[in-house]
Design an enzyme around this catalytic site. Structure first.
Site, mmCIF file in Angstrom:
data_model
loop_
_atom_site.group_PDB
_atom_site.id
_atom_site.type_symbol
_atom_site.label_atom_id
_atom_site.label_comp_id
_atom_site.label_asym_id
_atom_site.label_seq_id
_atom_site.Cartn_x
_atom_site.Cartn_y
_atom_site.Cartn_z
ATOM 1 N N HIS A 1 0.786 -1.239 0.000
ATOM 2 C CA HIS A 1 0.000 0.000 0.000
ATOM 3 C C HIS A 1 0.818 1.291 0.000
ATOM 4 C CE1 HIS A 1 -0.101 0.006 4.725
ATOM 5 N NE2 HIS A 1 1.078 -0.343 4.259
ATOM 6 N N HIS A 2 2.153 1.218 0.005
ATOM 7 C CA HIS A 2 2.956 2.445 0.095
ATOM 8 C C HIS A 2 3.420 2.997 -1.245
ATOM 9 C CE1 HIS A 2 3.059 2.454 4.402
ATOM 10 N NE2 HIS A 2 3.731 1.309 4.494
ATOM 11 N N ALA A 3 3.495 2.171 -2.289
ATOM 12 C CA ALA A 3 4.023 2.650 -3.570
ATOM 13 C C ALA A 3 3.189 3.804 -4.103
ATOM 14 C CB ALA A 3 4.070 1.512 -4.579
ATOM 15 N N ASP B 1 -0.677 5.210 2.939
ATOM 16 C CA ASP B 1 -0.529 6.484 2.240
ATOM 17 C C ASP B 1 -0.689 6.385 0.731
ATOM 18 O OD1 ASP B 1 1.885 5.014 2.232
ATOM 19 O OD2 ASP B 1 3.106 6.809 1.971
#
Length: 395
Positions: free
Chosen positions: A136-138, A178
């Protein structure tokens, strides 16, 4: 006749591996699948072969220049021009180093999440799980936080593009979701919800209550930042109160959830102090909401979790046991200290650097009391009230 739940998997997920000393290690996925098979909870009738994502699908979230860089760094060795740009695209540090065949492997991870979405939206199953996903951060043009491609965002974009679905994204990872938040920050039809350790102390340094969306997406972004050393009771109170009110208000067509399990006290990469109890209850809460508001449509992914021996296999198995309505879930509810299968423990203990747990949930009688419990709970409740101020209470 459709299956009750399907388990999407691509063998390339086991090759999503930066190096042996990296905290993000595919052994955790092997351990989980082996545990489920040992229980007889996972067999060929539940398994769903995943495919590789296409470049067209990746482009719904990621820039063409970024995809080109990922491809370039996937070669062994990469050309100099790609090495010179590595830092710009997030591959220069220790968190997300490039590795051979990276584009193909990461594309297969994304494809697994799309496969899970397709299974639910075409009626093959009301529920689908892809534990290899949850990266979920890329960002659109940058790797971050162990994540090359953001499979979650691409899967949600697939839902929007092909089904015009109203999506509620639930992220229970200790680290703020994010990348998914920013991908849909202006989209009123994708509500992103993240409950996590406050970004004041933890990567990625975002996820505060005032991040609420922008333009037409304002109000469709909810963050519940929690204080370090938050324990089960406060964590579950904040989660239940917020996610039930938000789901009732947003009324999604489908729920997409990310099941990072790094809020556990044993996890080395966060400061939260929860036990396996929250990982027993999270899937049950989401399952109930999916049937109440979405005709059962629920797609779940893996995520963070860095105590790969003692925490991840139990936590992720509990998601599948709930999703597939396995009778063991009721047994664990009646007896939290239900034993893990001895054969699984014996098989893996010789490889594990720590003693493997004997039970599904933790024996909390041996845990130390957090001295600041009341203060932590008070601060969490304050953040909760701010986050929920625009959402009516459920009557």
């Amino acid at each position: 006749m459709s299956a009750n739940a399907l388990f999407a998997h691509h063998d390339e997920s086991l090759n999503y591996h930066f190096h042996d000393d990296h905290p993000f290690h595919p052994t955790r996925l092997k351990l989980t699948i082996d545990l489920l098979k040992e229980l007889g909870a996972l067999d060929s009738s539940n398994m769903l072969a995943a495919r590789q994502a296409t470049e067209e699908e990746l482009l719904r979230v990621h820039s063409s220049s970024y995809i080109e860089e990922v491809k370039g760094l996937s070669c062994n060795p990469p050309e100099e021009r790609y090495l010179q740009q590595a830092e710009k695209f997030g591959f220069a540090g220790e968190d997300t180093p490039y590795f051979s065949n990276m584009h193909h492997i990461a594309s297969c991870v994304v494809g697994g999440s799309i496969t899970a979405v397709e299974a639910v939206m075409t009626g093959k199953s009301p529920h689908a799980l892809h534990l290899g996903g949850g990266l979920h951060h890329a960002l659109s043009a940058q790797a971050a936080g162990f994540c090359v491609y953001n499979d979650v965002s691409v899967a949600i974009a697939h839902l929007r593009h092909h089904y015009d679905a109203k999506v509620l994204y639930i992220d229970t990872d200790a680290h703020h979701g994010d990348g998914v938040q920013w991908a849909f920050y202006t989209d009123s039809e994708v509500c992103t919800y993240s409950i996590h350790e406050t970004g004041k102390y933890l990567f990625p340094g975002t996820g505060f209550v005032n991040e609420r969306g922008q333009d037409t997406g304002y109000g469709a972004c909810v963050n519940i930042p929690l204080q370090p050393y938050t324990e089960d009771e406060s964590w579950l109170h904040c989660f239940k109160e917020s996610i039930q009110r938000l789901t009732a208000y947003f009324k999604p067509d489908v729920i997409v959830s990310q099941h990072g399990c790094d809020a556990h006290a044993l996890d080395p990469l966060s400061h939260l102090h929860c036990s396996m109890q929250i990982y027993n209850e999270i899937p049950a809460i989401i399952h109930e909401l999916a049937h109440k508001y979405c005709n059962g449509k629920w797609v779940a992914f893996g995520g963070g979790g860095y105590d790969i021996w003692r925490v991840v296999p139990r936590a992720w198995s509990l998601v599948w046991l709930e999703m597939s309505d396995h009778p063991l879930k009721e047994t664990i509810k009646l007896d939290p200290l239900s034993p893990l299968p001895a054969a699984w423990i014996d098989r893996w203990q010789q490889k594990a650097p720590v003693p493997l747990p004997a039970f599904w949930l933790d024996d909390l009688n041996s845990w130390q009391v957090i001295p600041r419990r009341d203060d932590i709970t008070r601060q969490n409740n304050h953040s909760l009230q701010i986050a929920l101020q625009e959402f009516p209470a459920i009557s």
